[in-house]
Design an enzyme around this catalytic site. Sequence first.
Site, PDB file in Angstrom:
ATOM      1  N   ARG A  48      -4.840  -2.923 -13.269  1.00 17.41           N
ATOM      2  CA  ARG A  48      -4.220  -3.739 -12.221  1.00 17.41           C
ATOM      3  C   ARG A  48      -5.283  -4.673 -11.651  1.00 17.41           C
ATOM      4  O   ARG A  48      -6.462  -4.541 -11.965  1.00 17.41           O
ATOM      5  CB  ARG A  48      -3.511  -2.908 -11.146  1.00 17.41           C
ATOM      6  N   GLY A  49      -4.801  -5.599 -10.790  1.00 15.21           N
ATOM      7  CA  GLY A  49      -5.705  -6.642 -10.301  1.00 15.21           C
ATOM      8  C   GLY A  49      -5.513  -7.868 -11.181  1.00 15.21           C
ATOM      9  O   GLY A  49      -5.493  -7.757 -12.417  1.00 15.21           O
ATOM     10  N   ALA A  50      -5.343  -9.034 -10.551  1.00 15.67           N
ATOM     11  CA  ALA A  50      -4.891 -10.219 -11.290  1.00 15.67           C
ATOM     12  C   ALA A  50      -5.753 -10.558 -12.519  1.00 15.67           C
ATOM     13  O   ALA A  50      -5.232 -10.654 -13.636  1.00 15.67           O
ATOM     14  CB  ALA A  50      -4.791 -11.402 -10.321  1.00 15.67           C
ATOM     15  N   ARG A  91       4.531  -7.784 -15.013  1.00 19.05           N
ATOM     16  CA  ARG A  91       4.374  -7.962 -13.560  1.00 19.05           C
ATOM     17  C   ARG A  91       4.516  -9.451 -13.259  1.00 19.05           C
ATOM     18  O   ARG A  91       3.917 -10.280 -13.948  1.00 19.05           O
ATOM     19  CB  ARG A  91       2.999  -7.432 -13.087  1.00 19.05           C
ATOM     20  N   GLN A 200      -5.013   0.900  -2.767  1.00 18.27           N
ATOM     21  CA  GLN A 200      -6.099   0.372  -3.613  1.00 18.27           C
ATOM     22  C   GLN A 200      -7.419   0.289  -2.843  1.00 18.27           C
ATOM     23  O   GLN A 200      -8.494   0.422  -3.433  1.00 18.27           O
ATOM     24  CB  GLN A 200      -5.738  -1.018  -4.144  1.00 18.27           C
ATOM     25  N   ASP A 241      -3.592 -13.200  -6.043  1.00 19.97           N
ATOM     26  CA  ASP A 241      -2.787 -13.027  -7.265  1.00 19.97           C
ATOM     27  C   ASP A 241      -2.229 -14.346  -7.764  1.00 19.97           C
ATOM     28  O   ASP A 241      -2.004 -14.525  -8.963  1.00 19.97           O
ATOM     29  CB  ASP A 241      -1.667 -12.021  -7.019  1.00 19.97           C
ATOM     30  N   ASN A 251      -1.349 -12.526  -2.106  1.00 24.04           N
ATOM     31  CA  ASN A 251      -2.257 -11.398  -2.379  1.00 24.04           C
ATOM     32  C   ASN A 251      -1.544 -10.132  -1.903  1.00 24.04           C
ATOM     33  O   ASN A 251      -0.399 -10.183  -1.407  1.00 24.04           O
ATOM     34  CB  ASN A 251      -3.598 -11.603  -1.664  1.00 24.04           C
ATOM     35  N   LYS A 252      -2.184  -9.011  -2.061  1.00 23.02           N
ATOM     36  CA  LYS A 252      -1.583  -7.718  -1.753  1.00 23.02           C
ATOM     37  C   LYS A 252      -0.921  -7.700  -0.382  1.00 23.02           C
ATOM     38  O   LYS A 252      -1.458  -8.253   0.571  1.00 23.02           O
ATOM     39  CB  LYS A 252      -2.681  -6.644  -1.844  1.00 23.02           C
TER      40      LYS A 252
HETATM   41  O1  MRU Z   1      -0.932  -4.594  -7.230  1.00 24.65           O
HETATM   42  P1  MRU Z   1      -2.364  -4.856  -7.604  1.00 24.65           P
HETATM   43  O2  MRU Z   1      -3.266  -3.688  -7.346  1.00 24.65           O
HETATM   44  O3  MRU Z   1      -2.482  -5.400  -9.000  1.00 24.65           O
HETATM   45  O4  MRU Z   1      -2.800  -6.006  -6.599  1.00 24.65           O
HETATM   46  C1  MRU Z   1      -4.118  -6.452  -6.615  1.00 24.65           C
HETATM   47  C2  MRU Z   1      -4.407  -7.465  -5.587  1.00 24.65           C
HETATM   48  O5  MRU Z   1      -3.571  -7.856  -4.805  1.00 24.65           O
HETATM   49  C3  MRU Z   1      -5.777  -8.067  -5.626  1.00 24.65           C
HETATM   50  O6  MRU Z   1      -6.211  -8.399  -4.358  1.00 24.65           O
HETATM   51  C4  MRU Z   1      -5.719  -9.348  -6.477  1.00 24.65           C
HETATM   52  O7  MRU Z   1      -5.101  -9.080  -7.708  1.00 24.65           O
HETATM   53  C5  MRU Z   1      -7.046  -9.924  -6.713  1.00 24.65           C
HETATM   54  S1  MRU Z   1      -7.983  -8.990  -7.856  1.00 24.65           S
HETATM   55  C6  MRU Z   1      -9.464  -9.738  -8.126  1.00 24.65           C
END
Ligand code: MRU
Length: 355
Positions: A48-50, A91, A200, A241, A251-252
Amino acid sequence: MSQGIFPVQWHENSVRLIDQTRLPAEYSVVDIHCVDDMATAITTMIVRGAPAIGVAAAFGMYLGARDYADSDRQGLLDHLEQVAILLRQTRPTAVNLFWAIDQMLKAAQARPGSVSEIQAYLLQTAQKICDDDIRTCQQIGDHGLAALPNSPEKLRILTHCNAGALATAGYGTALGVIRSAWSAGRLERVYADETRPRWQGAKLTTWECVQEGIPVTLLADTMAAHCMQQGMIDAVVVGADRIAANGDTANKIGTYSVALAAQAHGIPFFIAAPASTVDLALPEGSLIPIEQRDPEEVYLVGNQRICPEGVEFYTPAFDVTPAHLIKGIITEFGVFPPERLEAGLAGHLNAEHQG
Ligand code: MRU
C-alpha cells in the site's frame, strides 16, 4: 538514511513484498508469482501507499506479460490490455497505479521485436520504475529539507498515515523529508498520527522510525490540533495519493482536518509526493475518485466490534485538502506553491519526454 526497507523487490523470478498487514507484530514477506496474486496483494493492502502500489502494478504488468505463451506480438499487446484492466480495478484513488500501468503499456507498444524481447524489456522497465522511485524520494527529501522552517531549534514534525519507505520503493516521501531532516541533525522528533481506521501511522510510521532510531511520539488522531495549540509542532509533512492540477490533494482520510488545524495555528503544511502523483488531467480535487472501504475497518478494532448492530457506516479512505491550505508541494523537481505546481512541473515533464 534508510537502513534498507524495500517493500517491493524483484527476487528470484517473483516479486517479493513486505506484508504490511502483519507489521509491526511480524516482519514477513510474500512472494508474488502471477498478476492475479499481485492484484489481490494491492486490494488487501499487503502492499500500500501510492508510489509502492505503482511499482507493484508495474511488476504485475510484467508478470501478466510473462504468462503470455504465444509468439504473436499483437496478441501480447492485447493480452496486456486485459492485464491492465485487472490491475486498474484494484484501488481507485492513488494515480501512481494508473501512471505505472500506462508506462508499462507504452513501453510494450514502443518496443519492436519478438514476444520474448518485449517481455524482457517489460521486466527492465518495471525495475527502472522501482529504482527511479527510490532516487526520486531521496530528491524529495533534499528539497523538503531546504523548505522546512528555518529555525535554530531542531524541528518537531507531525505526519499523518505512512508516507515512508513502506509506501514507496524505499526511503519515502513525507517520511523521506523527515529522514533527511534527521540525517542533517535538524529534527527533534516526529509526531505520528495513528491514522484510523487502518492505523498506518501507529503500525507502520512508528515502526519505520523505530528501525532508524528517529524519536517518534504516537498520537491518537484526535490529539493533533491540541498539540499544535500547545506549541508542540513546527511543521506538518504528509504524502499524497493524487494531486489535481490546481494543487488540491487527496491523501489518507484525516489529512484535511490536520491541514485545517495547521492553518488555524499558523503552522506550515507541506505535501511531499513525486510528479507521478500529480494528475494534470484533473483540474481540481473534487474530481478525484475517493475509495470507499469495507465497513469492518471502522467497526472492528482487532476482532472486537466497537458499536452495536444497526449502526450505519461511512467509509472513505481518503479526503481532499484544498490547495489554499497547502504551503508547498515538495516534488523531485523542487517545492512549488500549489498555484505554481502545473507550470512548475510542465517544463520538467516536457524535458523528460524529449529526453
Ligand atoms: O490506504 P493507503 O495506506 O494506501 O494510503 C496511503 C496514503 O494515504 C499515503 O499517505 C500516500 O499514499 C502517500 S505514500 C508515499
